[in-house]
Design a protein around this motif. Sequence first.
Motif, short mmCIF file in Angstrom:
data_model
loop_
_atom_site.label_atom_id
_atom_site.label_comp_id
_atom_site.label_asym_id
_atom_site.label_seq_id
_atom_site.Cartn_x
_atom_site.Cartn_y
_atom_site.Cartn_z
N SER A 11 -12.00 -5.62 -40.43
CA SER A 11 -12.58 -5.21 -39.16
C SER A 11 -11.72 -5.66 -37.99
N ALA A 47 -18.68 -2.13 -42.99
CA ALA A 47 -17.80 -2.48 -41.86
C ALA A 47 -16.39 -2.89 -42.31
N LYS A 102 -13.96 -1.27 -39.94
CA LYS A 102 -14.52 -1.03 -38.60
C LYS A 102 -13.52 -1.39 -37.51
N ALA A 123 -21.18 1.55 -41.79
CA ALA A 123 -20.16 1.32 -40.76
C ALA A 123 -18.75 1.14 -41.32
N GLN A 170 -16.39 2.89 -38.93
CA GLN A 170 -16.86 3.01 -37.55
C GLN A 170 -15.74 2.66 -36.56
N CYS A 202 -12.87 4.13 -36.19
CA CYS A 202 -11.50 4.44 -36.65
C CYS A 202 -11.07 5.72 -35.94
#
Length: 301
Positions: free
Chosen positions: A108, A131, A134, A157, A160, A162
């Motif tokens: 992330s 995530a 993420k 996620a 999420q 990207c």
Amino acid sequence: SMFKGCTSLVEAPALPARELALECYDEMFSGCTSLEEAPALPARELAAGCYHLMFSGCTSLEEAPALPATRLAEWCYYSMFEDCTSLVEAPALPATELADSCYIGMFSGCTSLSAPPALPAEKLAEDCYAAMFKGCTSLTEAPALPATKLVYGCYWAMFQGCTSLEEAPALPATELANSCYKLMFSGCTSLVEAPALPATELSDSCYHLMFSGCTSLSEAPALPAKELAKNCYYEMFKGCISLEKAPALPATKLAKGCYNSMFEGCTSLKDTPVLPATELADSCYYSMFEDCTSLVEAPAL
């Protein structure tokens, strides 16, 4: 947290242990912004939380160590490289036997990461990939996701934010789980095509916010399910401003919140689907077409 926040630390000590213990390296180098090279991590059997946040915020780290483990443990890689903004390549992840939350948030915020590792596991665990990538704004491709049976929060996620991701992986699963695809591609502003979604039996919040904010998405996938679940399509395409046509929605018996805000803010949407349901539920159509400013005709109810 042994060296947490040591911003001048440029070299890590050797870590030769092959048998790990609960949270043994938890946050060990977190915030070491000058650390450029990670130590070798030879362990093949992990322990719960063993590498949790280990290199989080190591903004100078360009290369990850090899991670040879094939059997994982709960939370083992949780946010291990979170916000390592210089990391350009991910290590191979050969494990085929996952554990709950094993990869949650692992990369992330790794804004320089352009390619993901292969993820060969066909049997998933709760929140296993949640995530994981993420906010990886340089990620241009997604790994194959071969699982056909999903579990709670498994892809939550995952991609999420990207913003460079143009193509989604195939999603062959026909057996869904609660929140399995929640926020999966939310904010993927370069995504132009959605994957096929063949499942006909849904679960609570399974598609919640899945494509929200995908501003380049012009076509929705077919949604063949005739039996819905609580909040199953909640905010699924919210803010998809390029979406011009809604998919067919054949269900005749609805569930609580099933279409809640499904197309909210889809300002290019001109055609609505037929809504054949004769048995409604609480909040089933709530804000379904809110702010769809191009909509000229409402569906029959």
